[in-house]
Design an enzyme around this catalytic site. Structure first.
Site, PDB file in Angstrom:
ATOM      1  CG  ASP A  62      -1.886   1.161   1.271  1.00 63.72           C
ATOM      2  OD1 ASP A  62      -1.644   2.170   0.577  1.00 63.72           O
ATOM      3  OD2 ASP A  62      -2.892   1.073   2.003  1.00 63.72           O
ATOM      4  CB  SER A 140       3.840  12.755 -15.672  1.00 65.16           C
ATOM      5  OG  SER A 140       3.407  14.059 -15.337  1.00 65.16           O
ATOM      6  CE1 TYR A 154      -3.832  12.977 -11.432  1.00 65.21           C
ATOM      7  CE2 TYR A 154      -4.094  14.854 -12.888  1.00 65.21           C
ATOM      8  CZ  TYR A 154      -3.775  13.534 -12.699  1.00 65.21           C
ATOM      9  OH  TYR A 154      -3.391  12.753 -13.766  1.00 65.21           O
ATOM     10  CE  LYS A 158      -0.392  12.108 -12.080  1.00 63.21           C
ATOM     11  NZ  LYS A 158       0.294  10.806 -12.173  1.00 63.21           N
TER      12      LYS A 158
END
Length: 287
Positions: A62, A140, A154, A158
């Site tokens: 995990d 990516s 998010y 990235k």
């Protein structure tokens, strides 16, 4: 791209049980390569274990349990003896106005999409350095070069990864280690279904670009045009290239969006040339 002679390789893959990672795993095993899969739910790959008992090894991990990452990478290298390619393919999207996201959701997103790949890569580097060879592939996104409202965290994950892996590429370029950022557009996977979504609760955000984004998304204005099998095929192909690119753009949507935003950013930067120079210690006004 100049392609070298294909050789059977051993890959270490996160996110191997879904999306791009699963498609890459399927193709690699079919072609005779070995795969060590780091996955949260090993049962999802059970069918492949039965089909490829000698070339697929599954380790449970995990990625939010960051303290287990380095020991898992060590186990993988000890099992394989040598690993040629690390593919960071695990990740998901956290969607919603930044103000309305809870801190736990933010922390989990950053840990999964940014910190975990960094720790995985860091753990693999000593082995690659000793081997004097290795290729690090990181999934990516066009979202590492452009942004949409409702995806601020998010994008933070990235864009952060883009900076890390670009700098890393410069650090290891003379050590025989290669780095490639994969920047796909919207691919027909379970990505949207796996997203963690917080729809606007405040009227202010319903009336802004956040609300507009959700409405356009519901209308299907962001279609998934990418073929996951073709994306996986290109990722595998780039691993055979003698001098692979730092960035690999996949999908016509990704290409169009990245080019547009890059040109806009460049033009905006050029318009600030005089302002930028004006803060130099020895500023000379050329006008």
């Amino acid at each position: 791209m100049t392609v070298s002679t294909p050789l059977l390789k051993t890959w270490l893959i996160t996110g191997a049980s879904s999306g791009i990672g699963l498609n890459a795993t399927k193709q690699l095993l079919q072609d005779g390569h070995k795969v060590i899969a780091l996955v949260r739910s090993p049962q999802k790959l059970q069918a492949f274990t039965d089909q490829y008992p000698t070339t697929l090894n599954i380790l449970k991990l995990d990625l939010t349990q960051t303290e287990k990452i380095a020991p898992s990478v060590e186990r993988a290298f000890q099992h394989a003896g040598r690993i040629d390619v690390l593919l960071n393919a695990a990740g998901y999207a956290l969607v919603g106005a930044a103000e309305e996201l809870n801190e736990n959701a933010i922390s989990t997103q950053i840990t999964t999409n940014l910190l975990a790949p960094i720790y995985l890569t860091k753990a693999a580097l000593p082995y690659f350095r000793e081997q004097k060879t290795g290729h690090i592939l990181h999934i990516s996104s066009e979202g590492g070069q452009i942004t949409y409202p409702s995806a601020s965290i998010y994008h933070a994950s990235k864009w952060g990864a883009e900076g890390f892996f670009e700098a890393l590429a410069k650090e290891v370029q003379n050590l025989g280690i290669k780095v490639t950022l994969i920047e796909p557009g919207r691919i027909k996977t379970e990505f949207d279904n796996n997203a963690v979504i917080t729809e606007p609760q405040l009227d202010d955000y319903r009336k802004t670009t956040v609300g507009t984004y959700f409405r356009l998304l519901a209308m299907g204005r962001f279609p998934m045009i990418g073929d996951p099998a073709k994306v996986a095929q290109m990722i595998i192909k780039v691993s055979t290239v003698t001098n692979p690119p730092l960035r690999l753009i996949l999908g016509s949507d990704s290409y169009k969006n990245i080019i547009r935003e890059t040109e806009n950013r460049l033009q905006a930067a050029k318009e600030q040339q005089k302002t930028a120079k004006s803060t130099d210690i020895k500023f000379i006004d050329e006008n």
